[in-house]
Design a protein around this motif. Structure first.
Motif, PDB file in Angstrom:
ATOM      1  N   ARG A 238     -12.659  -4.087  10.306  1.00  0.00           N
ATOM      2  CA  ARG A 238     -10.949  -4.019  10.901  1.00  0.00           C
ATOM      3  C   ARG A 238     -10.171  -4.115   9.840  1.00  0.00           C
ATOM      4  NH1 ARG A 238     -13.506  -7.819  14.409  1.00  0.00           N
ATOM      5  NH2 ARG A 238     -12.286  -9.849  13.759  1.00  0.00           N
ATOM      6  N   HIS A 239     -10.712  -4.547   8.463  1.00  0.00           N
ATOM      7  CA  HIS A 239      -9.895  -4.696   7.272  1.00  0.00           C
ATOM      8  C   HIS A 239     -10.647  -3.996   6.227  1.00  0.00           C
ATOM      9  CE1 HIS A 239      -6.926  -7.032   9.590  1.00  0.00           C
ATOM     10  NE2 HIS A 239      -8.199  -7.795   9.882  1.00  0.00           N
ATOM     11  N   ILE A 240     -10.874  -2.728   6.515  1.00  0.00           N
ATOM     12  CA  ILE A 240     -11.863  -2.247   5.313  1.00  0.00           C
ATOM     13  C   ILE A 240     -11.077  -2.037   4.125  1.00  0.00           C
ATOM     14  CG2 ILE A 240     -11.118   0.060   6.125  1.00  0.00           C
ATOM     15  CD1 ILE A 240     -14.714  -1.047   5.101  1.00  0.00           C
ATOM     16  N   ASN A 241      -9.645  -2.170   4.088  1.00  0.00           N
ATOM     17  CA  ASN A 241      -8.710  -2.049   2.865  1.00  0.00           C
ATOM     18  C   ASN A 241      -8.931  -3.044   2.238  1.00  0.00           C
ATOM     19  OD1 ASN A 241      -7.496  -3.003   5.130  1.00  0.00           O
ATOM     20  ND2 ASN A 241      -5.513  -2.804   4.353  1.00  0.00           N
ATOM     21  N   TYR A 242      -8.939  -4.383   2.857  1.00  0.00           N
ATOM     22  CA  TYR A 242      -9.329  -5.403   1.910  1.00  0.00           C
ATOM     23  C   TYR A 242     -10.745  -5.504   1.443  1.00  0.00           C
ATOM     24  CZ  TYR A 242      -5.237  -7.294   4.364  1.00  0.00           C
ATOM     25  OH  TYR A 242      -3.849  -7.608   4.988  1.00  0.00           O
ATOM     26  N   PHE A 243     -11.712  -4.997   2.075  1.00  0.00           N
ATOM     27  CA  PHE A 243     -12.843  -5.028   1.721  1.00  0.00           C
ATOM     28  C   PHE A 243     -12.860  -4.177   0.251  1.00  0.00           C
ATOM     29  CE2 PHE A 243     -17.189  -3.123   1.580  1.00  0.00           C
ATOM     30  CZ  PHE A 243     -18.001  -4.213   1.343  1.00  0.00           C
TER      31      PHE A 243
ATOM     32  N   VAL B 224     -11.632   3.951  -3.238  1.00  0.00           N
ATOM     33  CA  VAL B 224     -11.684   5.113  -2.146  1.00  0.00           C
ATOM     34  C   VAL B 224     -11.337   4.222  -0.769  1.00  0.00           C
ATOM     35  CG1 VAL B 224     -13.067   6.657  -1.049  1.00  0.00           C
ATOM     36  CG2 VAL B 224     -12.905   6.633  -3.538  1.00  0.00           C
ATOM     37  N   LEU B 225     -12.215   3.321  -0.713  1.00  0.00           N
ATOM     38  CA  LEU B 225     -12.156   2.538   0.854  1.00  0.00           C
ATOM     39  C   LEU B 225     -10.750   2.272   1.137  1.00  0.00           C
ATOM     40  CD1 LEU B 225     -15.385   0.293   0.770  1.00  0.00           C
ATOM     41  CD2 LEU B 225     -14.886   2.362   2.029  1.00  0.00           C
ATOM     42  N   ASN B 226     -10.095   1.605   0.033  1.00  0.00           N
ATOM     43  CA  ASN B 226      -8.529   1.118   0.315  1.00  0.00           C
ATOM     44  C   ASN B 226      -7.643   2.187   0.384  1.00  0.00           C
ATOM     45  OD1 ASN B 226      -5.928   0.309  -0.692  1.00  0.00           O
ATOM     46  ND2 ASN B 226      -6.835  -1.704  -0.466  1.00  0.00           N
ATOM     47  N   THR B 227      -7.548   3.016  -0.787  1.00  0.00           N
ATOM     48  CA  THR B 227      -6.579   4.112  -0.530  1.00  0.00           C
ATOM     49  C   THR B 227      -6.648   5.111   0.302  1.00  0.00           C
ATOM     50  OG1 THR B 227      -5.895   3.414  -3.010  1.00  0.00           O
ATOM     51  CG2 THR B 227      -5.001   5.578  -2.188  1.00  0.00           C
TER      52      THR B 227
ATOM     53  N   GLU C  98      -6.245   3.959   3.893  1.00  0.00           N
ATOM     54  CA  GLU C  98      -5.025   3.843   4.374  1.00  0.00           C
ATOM     55  C   GLU C  98      -4.259   5.236   4.272  1.00  0.00           C
ATOM     56  OE1 GLU C  98      -3.418   1.163   4.885  1.00  0.00           O
ATOM     57  OE2 GLU C  98      -4.007  -0.669   3.647  1.00  0.00           O
ATOM     58  N   THR C  99      -4.389   6.061   3.529  1.00  0.00           N
ATOM     59  CA  THR C  99      -3.959   7.457   3.594  1.00  0.00           C
ATOM     60  C   THR C  99      -4.388   8.091   5.228  1.00  0.00           C
ATOM     61  OG1 THR C  99      -4.012   7.616   1.190  1.00  0.00           O
ATOM     62  CG2 THR C  99      -4.121   9.719   2.665  1.00  0.00           C
ATOM     63  N   LEU C 100      -5.720   8.071   5.418  1.00  0.00           N
ATOM     64  CA  LEU C 100      -6.123   8.491   6.635  1.00  0.00           C
ATOM     65  C   LEU C 100      -5.485   7.796   7.857  1.00  0.00           C
ATOM     66  CD1 LEU C 100      -9.868   8.683   5.985  1.00  0.00           C
ATOM     67  CD2 LEU C 100      -8.479  10.792   6.171  1.00  0.00           C
ATOM     68  N   ARG C 101      -5.167   6.534   7.650  1.00  0.00           N
ATOM     69  CA  ARG C 101      -4.654   5.914   8.910  1.00  0.00           C
ATOM     70  C   ARG C 101      -3.022   6.203   9.163  1.00  0.00           C
ATOM     71  NH1 ARG C 101      -4.529  -0.605   9.138  1.00  0.00           N
ATOM     72  NH2 ARG C 101      -3.700  -0.342   6.995  1.00  0.00           N
ATOM     73  N   ASP C 102      -2.390   6.375   7.512  1.00  0.00           N
ATOM     74  CA  ASP C 102      -1.214   7.135   7.537  1.00  0.00           C
ATOM     75  C   ASP C 102      -0.927   8.381   8.447  1.00  0.00           C
ATOM     76  OD1 ASP C 102       1.726   6.731   6.796  1.00  0.00           O
ATOM     77  OD2 ASP C 102       1.310   8.557   5.535  1.00  0.00           O
TER      78      ASP C 102
ATOM     79  N   ILE D 103      -5.388   1.280 -11.029  1.00  0.00           N
ATOM     80  CA  ILE D 103      -4.636   0.193 -10.069  1.00  0.00           C
ATOM     81  C   ILE D 103      -3.100   0.433 -10.097  1.00  0.00           C
ATOM     82  CG2 ILE D 103      -4.298  -2.021  -9.377  1.00  0.00           C
ATOM     83  CD1 ILE D 103      -7.260  -0.866  -8.717  1.00  0.00           C
ATOM     84  N   PHE D 104      -2.616   0.667 -11.298  1.00  0.00           N
ATOM     85  CA  PHE D 104      -1.046   0.785 -11.322  1.00  0.00           C
ATOM     86  C   PHE D 104      -0.894   2.135 -10.522  1.00  0.00           C
ATOM     87  CE2 PHE D 104       2.450   3.010 -13.317  1.00  0.00           C
ATOM     88  CZ  PHE D 104       3.341   1.940 -13.081  1.00  0.00           C
ATOM     89  N   MET D 105      -1.311   3.143 -10.897  1.00  0.00           N
ATOM     90  CA  MET D 105      -1.269   4.385 -10.096  1.00  0.00           C
ATOM     91  C   MET D 105      -1.420   4.155  -8.436  1.00  0.00           C
ATOM     92  SD  MET D 105      -2.770   7.001 -12.843  1.00  0.00           S
ATOM     93  CE  MET D 105      -2.361   8.430 -12.134  1.00  0.00           C
ATOM     94  N   ARG D 106      -2.300   3.720  -8.110  1.00  0.00           N
ATOM     95  CA  ARG D 106      -2.705   3.226  -6.836  1.00  0.00           C
ATOM     96  C   ARG D 106      -1.662   2.596  -6.043  1.00  0.00           C
ATOM     97  NH1 ARG D 106      -6.851   0.158  -5.840  1.00  0.00           N
ATOM     98  NH2 ARG D 106      -6.726   0.448  -3.800  1.00  0.00           N
ATOM     99  N   MET D 107      -1.327   1.432  -6.907  1.00  0.00           N
ATOM    100  CA  MET D 107      -0.039   0.475  -6.256  1.00  0.00           C
ATOM    101  C   MET D 107       1.128   1.656  -6.111  1.00  0.00           C
ATOM    102  SD  MET D 107       0.537  -2.603  -5.572  1.00  0.00           S
ATOM    103  CE  MET D 107       2.022  -3.660  -5.303  1.00  0.00           C
TER     104      MET D 107
END
Length: 228
Positions: free
Chosen positions: A159-164, A127-130, A133-137, A65-69
């Motif tokens: 619509r908020h799969i990153n939150y999920f 994976v869903l979050n990071t 977000e990467t694909l969107r970026d 989580i630290f590395m992802r953050m």
């Protein structure tokens, strides 16, 4: 939500966030593997009986989580970060680094199938979050997509799969801790996303993308794919 329209590297704030997170990460190690466990047992009356494997799983979760953050903050977040947020964010993450460490400390259960399922849930959420977000970026950096609403990748399922994704990996923490009290954290996070953060972001997106967002909202769940 006006911060989303303010572009700024906010490098000093990001450095402060991660310096504070390093402190919380060290405290987690100190409690799980150092004398901190005995200190907690003596002063907070929390039993220090977790099996070694469970301690390692919790700490590895913390490191990931630290590395992802760090990746998200330094490579994906483009908006301005106020100084107040540079204090609020790491203390919120202390709830994961320290909170789940304390919840897991009394868990003397051997690692079993439920823990392996939790590990799978944790990585799915990450994976869903990071990755989402990467694909969107990557998509938003393409000139042809400037000013358009991103609805592809994992975001076509929510619509908020990153939150999920966040809900999944936080739930995995709670399962690994084998402590019923730990379920309060994912429940609180769900309520925060579902009834505050997501609706507030939806208002911003609707004002920015208008009909494009309305069409997207008609065919896509807000938070939990195909359900809610």
């Amino acid at each position: 939500m006006d911060l989303y329209g303010q572009k700024n590297k906010s490098l000093p704030q990001k450095i402060v966030i991660h310096l504070l997170e390093v402190v919380f990460l060290w405290l987690s190690w100190w409690i799980l593997f150092g004398p901190g466990g005995e200190w907690v047992q003596q002063h907070l009356h929390i039993r220090n009986t977790a099996v070694t494997a469970r301690r390692y799983i919790v700490f590895i979760f913390n490191v990931i989580i630290f590395m992802r953050m760090a990746y998200t903050m330094f490579f994906l977040v483009k908006r301005r970060i106020p100084w107040g947020e540079s204090i609020d964010v790491p203390f919120a993450f202390a709830m994961y680094y320290i909170g789940f460490t304390l919840f897991a400390l009394p868990g003397g259960y051997a690692v079993d199938i439920f823990d392996y399922l939790a590990i799978g849930l944790f990585f799915t959420g990450c994976v869903l979050n990071t990755a989402g977000e990467t694909l969107r970026d990557v998509w938003k950096k393409q000139q042809a997509n400037k000013g358009k609403l991103y609805t592809g990748g994992f975001f076509k399922y929510s619509r908020h799969i990153n939150y999920f994704g966040d809900l999944l990996w936080v739930t995995a923490y709670a399962i690994i801790s084998r402590n019923w009290y730990a379920s309060v954290i994912p429940l609180f996070l769900f309520c925060f996303f579902a009834f505050y953060n997501a609706p507030k972001l939806e208002k911003y997106l609707r004002s920015k993308y208008c009909k494009e967002f309305d069409e997207y909202a008609k065919s896509t769940s807000m938070l939990i794919p195909f359900i809610y």
